[in-house]
Design a protein around this motif. Structure first.
Motif, PDB file in Angstrom:
ATOM      1  N   GLU A 179       0.822  -1.197   0.000  1.00 15.43           N
ATOM      2  CA  GLU A 179       0.000   0.000   0.000  1.00 15.43           C
ATOM      3  C   GLU A 179       0.865   1.260   0.000  1.00 15.43           C
ATOM      4  OE1 GLU A 179      -2.978   0.068   2.976  1.00 15.43           O
ATOM      5  OE2 GLU A 179      -3.889  -1.834   2.365  1.00 15.43           O
ATOM      6  N   LEU A 193      -0.787   3.651   5.030  1.00 14.57           N
ATOM      7  CA  LEU A 193      -1.594   2.808   5.917  1.00 14.57           C
ATOM      8  C   LEU A 193      -2.822   3.576   6.392  1.00 14.57           C
ATOM      9  CD1 LEU A 193       1.298   1.135   7.935  1.00 14.57           C
ATOM     10  CD2 LEU A 193      -0.026   0.174   6.041  1.00 14.57           C
ATOM     11  N   ASN A 202       8.436   5.796   2.737  1.00 13.13           N
ATOM     12  CA  ASN A 202       7.176   6.350   3.232  1.00 13.13           C
ATOM     13  C   ASN A 202       5.974   5.924   2.398  1.00 13.13           C
ATOM     14  OD1 ASN A 202       8.470   7.755   5.330  1.00 13.13           O
ATOM     15  ND2 ASN A 202       8.916   9.495   3.988  1.00 13.13           N
ATOM     16  N   THR A 258       5.848   2.890   0.900  1.00  9.40           N
ATOM     17  CA  THR A 258       5.966   1.439   0.738  1.00  9.40           C
ATOM     18  C   THR A 258       5.581   0.759   2.041  1.00  9.40           C
ATOM     19  OG1 THR A 258       7.830   1.846  -0.757  1.00  9.40           O
ATOM     20  CG2 THR A 258       7.463  -0.428  -0.053  1.00  9.40           C
ATOM     21  N   ASN A 259       4.379   0.225   2.055  1.00  7.17           N
ATOM     22  CA  ASN A 259       3.842  -0.417   3.252  1.00  7.17           C
ATOM     23  C   ASN A 259       3.224  -1.757   2.871  1.00  7.17           C
ATOM     24  OD1 ASN A 259       3.889   2.124   5.185  1.00  7.17           O
ATOM     25  ND2 ASN A 259       3.022   2.794   3.239  1.00  7.17           N
ATOM     26  N   THR A 280       0.957  -5.322   9.738  1.00  4.25           N
ATOM     27  CA  THR A 280       0.979  -4.076   8.977  1.00  4.25           C
ATOM     28  C   THR A 280       2.324  -3.418   9.254  1.00  4.25           C
ATOM     29  OG1 THR A 280      -1.404  -3.806   9.203  1.00  4.25           O
ATOM     30  CG2 THR A 280      -0.134  -1.864   8.589  1.00  4.25           C
ATOM     31  N   LEU A 281       3.086  -3.158   8.172  1.00  3.55           N
ATOM     32  CA  LEU A 281       4.470  -2.747   8.388  1.00  3.55           C
ATOM     33  C   LEU A 281       4.926  -1.764   7.310  1.00  3.55           C
ATOM     34  CD1 LEU A 281       6.630  -3.621  10.512  1.00  3.55           C
ATOM     35  CD2 LEU A 281       7.505  -5.212   8.786  1.00  3.55           C
ATOM     36  N   ASN A 282       5.769  -0.830   7.726  1.00  4.20           N
ATOM     37  CA  ASN A 282       6.397   0.119   6.802  1.00  4.20           C
ATOM     38  C   ASN A 282       7.756  -0.443   6.386  1.00  4.20           C
ATOM     39  OD1 ASN A 282       8.254   3.048   6.989  1.00  4.20           O
ATOM     40  ND2 ASN A 282       6.646   2.806   5.475  1.00  4.20           N
TER      41      ASN A 282
END
Length: 230
Positions: A2, A5, A51, A53-54, A74-76
């Motif tokens: 995503e 987020l 920033n 790329t999640n 859920t991770l950056n």
């Protein structure tokens, strides 16, 4: 994957044909996906920096050695390695009357940056061949691997006036400057040297045959017709 987020953010899903490889320490998983996925990501603004790329991973993505499923995550991203390789022209098809060139690249190209004046048609693979540099044309504005270029009428007529140029597949070659277009990664495409020009992958003469001459032989009882195309 995503862009952010937050609800409504742009996202892409890994395709079913992605290849999953487990690293040597069994704690690293590498996913290889088709080039089109990464092109789509860039078009949506995903993967341009850490920033944007999640990842959102469901619990059913993978299992460990004792068959436990991974936790919802859920991770950056901690790092993003930018695409630093230019788009490469893999082939092109040529049609005369009306004159159209369809370019096939290995990755998406920004159609709005396409400049036909940096493209030269050649009758052979080297500078010693007949050459004609385009003066204009209209390219499709989409960001895609396939770019269609409609040549100007003036260029079409000038090409047809050059005997031996673009009259068949093996007399239709193309060279181009790196400045002819940019990929969606904002890099100029890879140039094609006039001394290593690319041959057309297909050639179509869309014009209807036109009778140009005929001969009447009363002795043989035949009429021989000559046309301008096969």
């Amino acid at each position: 994957l995503e862009q952010a987020l937050t609800p409504g953010a742009a996202f892409v899903q890994l395709p079913s044909d992605a290849i999953v490889t487990v690293g040597t320490n069994a704690k690293t998983v590498i996913v290889s996906a088709p080039r089109t996925l990464f092109d789509t990501m860039l078009l949506l603004g995903i993967g341009t920096s850490v920033n944007t790329t999640n990842i959102v991973m469901s619990h059913s993505f993978i299992r460990d050695l004792i068959t436990l499923e991974n936790l919802n995550t859920t991770l950056n991203a901690i790092a993003v390695i930018s695409d630093m390789t230019p788009a490469v022209l893999q082939g092109f098809s040529f049609q005369i009357n009306p004159a159209i060139i369809v370019f096939t690249f290995n990755k998406a190209v920004n159609g709005s940056t396409f400049d036909p004046t940096f493209i030269t048609l050649q009758s052979g693979p080297t500078r010693a061949s007949i050459q004609y540099t385009l003066t204009g044309g209209t390219a499709s504005k989409s960001n895609a691997n396939l770019i269609q270029l409609n040549l100007t009428l003036a260029d079409q007529l000038n090409i047809q006036l050059l005997s031996g140029l673009a009259v068949s597949q093996n007399t239709t070659y193309l060279s181009m400057s790196t400045f002819a277009a940019t990929g969606i990664n904002k890099l100029y495409i890879q140039a094609i040297s006039p001394n290593a020009a690319l041959e057309a992958s297909s050639y179509v003469n869309a014009s209807a045959p036109h009778l140009t001459k005929f001969n009447l032989d009363l002795n043989a009882g035949t009429i021989t017709f000559g046309f301008d195309t096969s």
